[in-house]
Every structure is written in structure tokens, then in C-alpha cells.
Design a protein around this motif. Structure first.
Motif, PDB file in Angstrom:
ATOM      1  N   ASN A 259      19.341  -0.326  -2.404  1.00 19.95           N
ATOM      2  CA  ASN A 259      18.339   0.433  -1.663  1.00 19.95           C
ATOM      3  C   ASN A 259      19.007   1.460  -0.747  1.00 19.95           C
ATOM      4  N   GLU A 260      18.179   2.231  -0.047  1.00 22.16           N
ATOM      5  CA  GLU A 260      18.673   3.289   0.846  1.00 22.16           C
ATOM      6  C   GLU A 260      19.499   2.720   1.994  1.00 22.16           C
ATOM      7  N   ARG A 261      19.101   1.586   2.531  1.00 15.88           N
ATOM      8  CA  ARG A 261      19.834   0.990   3.639  1.00 15.88           C
ATOM      9  C   ARG A 261      21.257   0.624   3.253  1.00 15.88           C
ATOM     10  N   ALA A 262      21.425   0.066   2.059  1.00 15.35           N
ATOM     11  CA  ALA A 262      22.767  -0.292   1.590  1.00 15.35           C
ATOM     12  C   ALA A 262      23.639   0.954   1.453  1.00 15.35           C
ATOM     13  N   CYS A 263      23.052   2.048   0.992  1.00 14.19           N
ATOM     14  CA  CYS A 263      23.802   3.305   0.844  1.00 14.19           C
ATOM     15  C   CYS A 263      24.199   3.862   2.205  1.00 14.19           C
ATOM     16  N   SER A 264      23.273   3.848   3.154  1.00 13.87           N
ATOM     17  CA  SER A 264      23.577   4.377   4.485  1.00 13.87           C
ATOM     18  C   SER A 264      24.615   3.512   5.197  1.00 13.87           C
ATOM     19  N   ASP A 265      24.564   2.197   4.991  1.00 15.37           N
ATOM     20  CA  ASP A 265      25.561   1.297   5.591  1.00 15.37           C
ATOM     21  C   ASP A 265      26.952   1.617   5.040  1.00 15.37           C
ATOM     22  N   TYR A 266      27.018   1.923   3.755  1.00  9.08           N
ATOM     23  CA  TYR A 266      28.301   2.261   3.135  1.00  9.08           C
ATOM     24  C   TYR A 266      28.860   3.550   3.742  1.00  9.08           C
ATOM     25  N   LEU A 267      28.006   4.569   3.884  1.00 11.06           N
ATOM     26  CA  LEU A 267      28.443   5.842   4.469  1.00 11.06           C
ATOM     27  C   LEU A 267      28.912   5.648   5.906  1.00 11.06           C
TER      28      LEU A 267
ATOM     29  N   PRO B 294      17.092   5.815   7.440  1.00 12.63           N
ATOM     30  CA  PRO B 294      18.366   5.090   7.352  1.00 12.63           C
ATOM     31  C   PRO B 294      19.601   5.943   7.627  1.00 12.63           C
ATOM     32  N   THR B 295      19.476   7.279   7.555  1.00 10.13           N
ATOM     33  CA  THR B 295      20.647   8.129   7.787  1.00 10.13           C
ATOM     34  C   THR B 295      20.786   8.541   9.250  1.00 10.13           C
ATOM     35  N   VAL B 296      19.904   8.040  10.111  1.00  9.95           N
ATOM     36  CA  VAL B 296      19.934   8.406  11.529  1.00  9.95           C
ATOM     37  C   VAL B 296      20.415   7.234  12.374  1.00  9.95           C
ATOM     38  N   LEU B 297      21.395   7.495  13.254  1.00  7.99           N
ATOM     39  CA  LEU B 297      21.877   6.514  14.226  1.00  7.99           C
ATOM     40  C   LEU B 297      21.683   7.103  15.618  1.00  7.99           C
TER      41      LEU B 297
ATOM     42  N   MET C 146      36.683 -10.435   1.973  1.00  5.34           N
ATOM     43  CA  MET C 146      37.014  -9.010   2.022  1.00  5.34           C
ATOM     44  C   MET C 146      35.888  -8.198   1.380  1.00  5.34           C
ATOM     45  N   VAL C 147      35.425  -7.136   2.062  1.00  8.98           N
ATOM     46  CA  VAL C 147      34.337  -6.308   1.565  1.00  8.98           C
ATOM     47  C   VAL C 147      34.855  -5.342   0.507  1.00  8.98           C
ATOM     48  N   LYS C 148      34.196  -5.317  -0.644  1.00  5.64           N
ATOM     49  CA  LYS C 148      34.596  -4.393  -1.707  1.00  5.64           C
ATOM     50  C   LYS C 148      34.254  -2.967  -1.294  1.00  5.64           C
ATOM     51  N   THR C 149      35.204  -2.041  -1.519  1.00  5.39           N
ATOM     52  CA  THR C 149      34.988  -0.645  -1.144  1.00  5.39           C
ATOM     53  C   THR C 149      34.424   0.173  -2.286  1.00  5.39           C
ATOM     54  N   SER C 150      34.584  -0.314  -3.510  1.00  8.51           N
ATOM     55  CA  SER C 150      34.041   0.428  -4.651  1.00  8.51           C
ATOM     56  C   SER C 150      33.723  -0.546  -5.784  1.00  8.51           C
ATOM     57  N   PRO C 151      32.637  -0.300  -6.497  1.00  9.84           N
ATOM     58  CA  PRO C 151      32.257  -1.182  -7.608  1.00  9.84           C
ATOM     59  C   PRO C 151      33.160  -0.954  -8.812  1.00  9.84           C
ATOM     60  N   THR C 152      33.414  -2.018  -9.558  1.00  9.59           N
ATOM     61  CA  THR C 152      34.246  -1.896 -10.748  1.00  9.59           C
ATOM     62  C   THR C 152      33.440  -2.010 -12.037  1.00  9.59           C
ATOM     63  N   THR C 153      32.172  -2.375 -11.910  1.00  9.92           N
ATOM     64  CA  THR C 153      31.291  -2.441 -13.074  1.00  9.92           C
ATOM     65  C   THR C 153      29.912  -1.919 -12.685  1.00  9.92           C
ATOM     66  N   LEU C 154      29.099  -1.650 -13.682  1.00 11.74           N
ATOM     67  CA  LEU C 154      27.746  -1.178 -13.441  1.00 11.74           C
ATOM     68  C   LEU C 154      26.913  -2.215 -12.687  1.00 11.74           C
ATOM     69  N   LEU C 155      27.072  -3.490 -13.047  1.00 11.26           N
ATOM     70  CA  LEU C 155      26.329  -4.554 -12.370  1.00 11.26           C
ATOM     71  C   LEU C 155      26.728  -4.658 -10.903  1.00 11.26           C
TER      72      LEU C 155
ATOM     73  N   LEU D  89      19.443   8.919  -0.933  1.00 12.98           N
ATOM     74  CA  LEU D  89      20.854   8.542  -1.013  1.00 12.98           C
ATOM     75  C   LEU D  89      21.168   7.807  -2.308  1.00 12.98           C
ATOM     76  N   GLN D  90      20.234   7.020  -2.801  1.00 15.72           N
ATOM     77  CA  GLN D  90      20.475   6.301  -4.051  1.00 15.72           C
ATOM     78  C   GLN D  90      20.727   7.249  -5.211  1.00 15.72           C
ATOM     79  N   VAL D  91      20.034   8.387  -5.216  1.00 16.78           N
ATOM     80  CA  VAL D  91      20.263   9.384  -6.272  1.00 16.78           C
ATOM     81  C   VAL D  91      21.667   9.964  -6.135  1.00 16.78           C
ATOM     82  N   TRP D  92      22.084  10.242  -4.900  1.00 23.50           N
ATOM     83  CA  TRP D  92      23.443  10.738  -4.667  1.00 23.50           C
ATOM     84  C   TRP D  92      24.478   9.720  -5.139  1.00 23.50           C
ATOM     85  N   PHE D  93      24.269   8.469  -4.798  1.00 21.27           N
ATOM     86  CA  PHE D  93      25.230   7.425  -5.165  1.00 21.27           C
ATOM     87  C   PHE D  93      25.276   7.227  -6.683  1.00 21.27           C
TER      88      PHE D  93
END
Length: 326
Positions: free
Chosen positions: A18-26, A53-56, A1-10, A80-84
Motif C-alpha cells: 500500500n501507499e503507507r509501506a511505500c512512504s515508509d520506505y522513502l 502518506p508523503t507528508v511529515l 534485519m530489514v530488507k532494503t530491496s526485494p529479490t522476487t516478485l512475491l 507511490l505504488q505506481v512509481w514503485f
């Protein structure tokens, strides 16, 4: 199951390296069942670009879709990393963060950028379709003056604003059967006055009909019973001890609100007070589950647009906690 939100800083660092991971989440937030082109309705895998990464791009109609379009991140030049990181910091830090702290933590060169980014994130703290409180639980309703003292403008002159609040009074039972009372969901709004029209509009917008509502004896609440509420009016006559017994939860909320505004933000202008009220309500209603707030603010932020720089500073930006027009 894919986690939808982190529960710790790590976990956060691992999920969004990276930016790709952030765009995939969005993308997953916007299309949980896979990409669907908003232009032609075609579903399926889209073309992706390494440097954007924000363009499809739809494989069928060849038109581009921007992940941040129509969201709080619309037309942003900030990574996006700054936003996240910003969303994570502002939602998981218990006392919240001032714009100056935000600027330092994220390494932003301009205070104005941090200030606007924070306000855009606050726009993502209010669900457009949020429901009204009450029904199952009784509600306490009251108003308070918020703001600082003025100097050199004459005796009795101030720039304080009325804030009306409604909070559910809930009960819980521990394993030993002992019952305790705690504050449930909260709603706040800044008012230009404490007239019947203003208070009744707030009650209609935020409290379910037929709910049990306790207020003080202010005449602004006189029509609540005729509006369909089970209204309990407690005449306080300036007795603070009586007030604490009749409306303990909403007075506790107001006390915490004032301490938060002064302690974290060192005072707030009237123009931006509604935005801070939105943040306080968001934090209060998620205080038992602070780590899920990150997913909430990004999820809501994908459905609403944030304020532009011009609208933010000219006062044209409409907040959910803005005074109702009378």
C-alpha cells in the motif's frame, strides 16, 4: 534485519502492499537514522497523516516536509505504488521496457504519463557523485555512430549521432585457476562531433588519470598521454579483424547498445538519446545484480530532481550523457 530491496516478485508485493509501506520506505532511504526536520533540525518522530502518506509534520516547528520534494517524484499526482511498480519493472526486466509496454503494464491512461515517468526514473539511474573508471583496470575507449537511416533527404544525409564509450577490461579466476576477461564498469556520452576537445573532455570526466587506455589511431586521442594517461594507440587501418582484437570489449558494448535501442525501443530520437544511454549504462553496470537495481534507482532518485514535462519535450533537460558544450 530489514530488507532494503526485494529479490522476487512475491517479496516486492509483500514489502509494498500500500501507499503507507511505500512512504515508509522513502522515509528510511532519506533518513536512515530517523526523521530530522529540514526546517529546524529537530530529530524524532514526526506527525503523520493517514490520507497524506508523503507528508511529515515536525512536532517542534509544525512545518510540513514532503517526502517527494526535490526528487524524481517531485509534485507527482501519481500514486507511490505506481512509481514503485514502475521502478521495479524497469530495473528487473533484462531487456528494459518501452514507454508503450510501461503504459500497458501499469494501466496508465496516457502514453505521455508513461513516457515522462520513465524519463524521470532514468534521471535516478545516474549518481551525481559517481566516480571515474580505470586505475586498477585497463580501459578501452572508442566512439561509434548511433541512429537510423533517412529517406528522401539525399544521398549521404543522416541524423546519426556520435556516442563515445569507455569500458574497463577486468579479469577473474575460477576455482580451477583459469582466467577469463570480462567487461567492467561502463561510461557513455553522446557527442556533437569526434573532435579532440570533445573526446578529451569525456576522458577527463570519466577515466581516472594514469589509467591504461587503449584507443584506435584517431587523432582525437593524440593528447591522452600528455594528459596523464598510459595511452596505447592501435592503428587499425580499417581492418575489422584487427579492431576486434584491439578493442573487443567496447565494440561488444556498442553492438549490444544498438541492438537494445532497436529491439526494445525501436529507435530513439537524438533529443532523448542521452537518457537512453544513462539507462543502458545503469543496466550494464548492474547486470550481475539486477535485483539490487530497484533500491539503487529509488535511492538515487531521492537525491536528484527529474525533468519537467516542458523541459523534457523542449530539449532543455540536461542529461549526464548530453554532448559537452564546445
Amino acid at each position: 534485519m530489514v530488507k532494503t530491496s526485494p529479490t522476487t516478485l512475491l517479496e516486492f508485493q509483500r514489502m509494498f502492499p500500500n501507499e503507507r509501506a511505500c512512504s515508509d520506505y522513502l522515509e528510511r532511504v532519506r533518513w536512515p537514522n530517523g526523521f530530522v526536520c529540514p526546517w529546524c533540525g529537530t530529530s524524532g518522530e514526526a506527525y503523520r497523516f493517514v490520507n497524506k502518506p508523503t507528508v511529515l509534520r515536525c512536532r517542534e516547528c509544525q512545518r510540513n516536509t514532503y517526502l517527494t520534494a526535490g526528487t524524481v517524484m517531485h509534485a507527482t499526482r501519481t500514486p507511490l505504488q505506481v512509481w514503485f511498480w514502475g521502478a521495479y519493472l524497469v530495473t528487473t526486466q533484462t531487456p528494459g521496457m518501452s514507454a508503450l509496454q510501461f503504459q500497458r503494464q501499469l494501466g496508465l491512461s496516457r502514453y505521455e504519463t508513461a513516457f515522462q515517468l520513465l524519463h524521470k526514473l532514468r534521471a535516478g539511474m545516474v549518481r551525481p557523485d559517481r566516480d571515474r573508471i580505470g586505475t586498477e583496470w585497463p580501459v578501452e575507449l572508442d566512439e561509434v555512430l548511433v541512429g537510423g537511416k533517412t529517406r528522401g533527404e539525399g544521398r549521404g544525409v543522416h541524423h546519426k549521432m556520435y556516442v563515445v564509450g569507455a569500458v574497463e577490461v577486468r579479469q577473474k579466476q575460477d576455482k580451477r585457476g583459469r582466467r577469463s576477461v570480462y567487461a567492467g564498469r561502463l561510461r557513455l556520452r553522446m557527442l556533437n562531433d569526434r573532435s579532440k576537445r570533445s573526446l578529451e573532455a569525456f576522458a577527463t570526466d570519466n577515466i581516472e588519470p594514469h589509467s591504461h587506455v587503449t584507443t584506435d589511431g584517431w587523432l582525437g586521442y593524440d593528447n591522452l598521454a600528455t594528459m596523464g594517461y598510459d595511452h596505447e594507440c592501435v592503428v587499425l587501418d580499417g581492418d575489422m579483424e584487427k579492431a576486434e582484437k584491439a578493442l573487443p570489449m567496447i565494440h561488444l558494448v556498442f553492438s549490444n547498445l544498438k541492438a537494445w535501442l532497436l529491439g526494445t525501443h525501436h529507435g530513439v530520437s537524438t533529443q532523448h538519446l542521452p537518457s537512453y544511454l544513462d539507462e543502458f549504462v545503469f543496466r550494464f553496470n548492474r547486470r550481475f545484480y539486477p535485483m539490487t537495481a530497484f533500491a539503487s534507482v529509488l535511492g538515487i532518485g531521492m537525491r536528484v530532481a527529474g525533468p519537467t514535462y516542458d523541459a523534457l519535450y523542449t530539449g532543455r533537460w540536461h542529461h549526464s550523457a548530453t554532448p559537452a558544450k564546445t
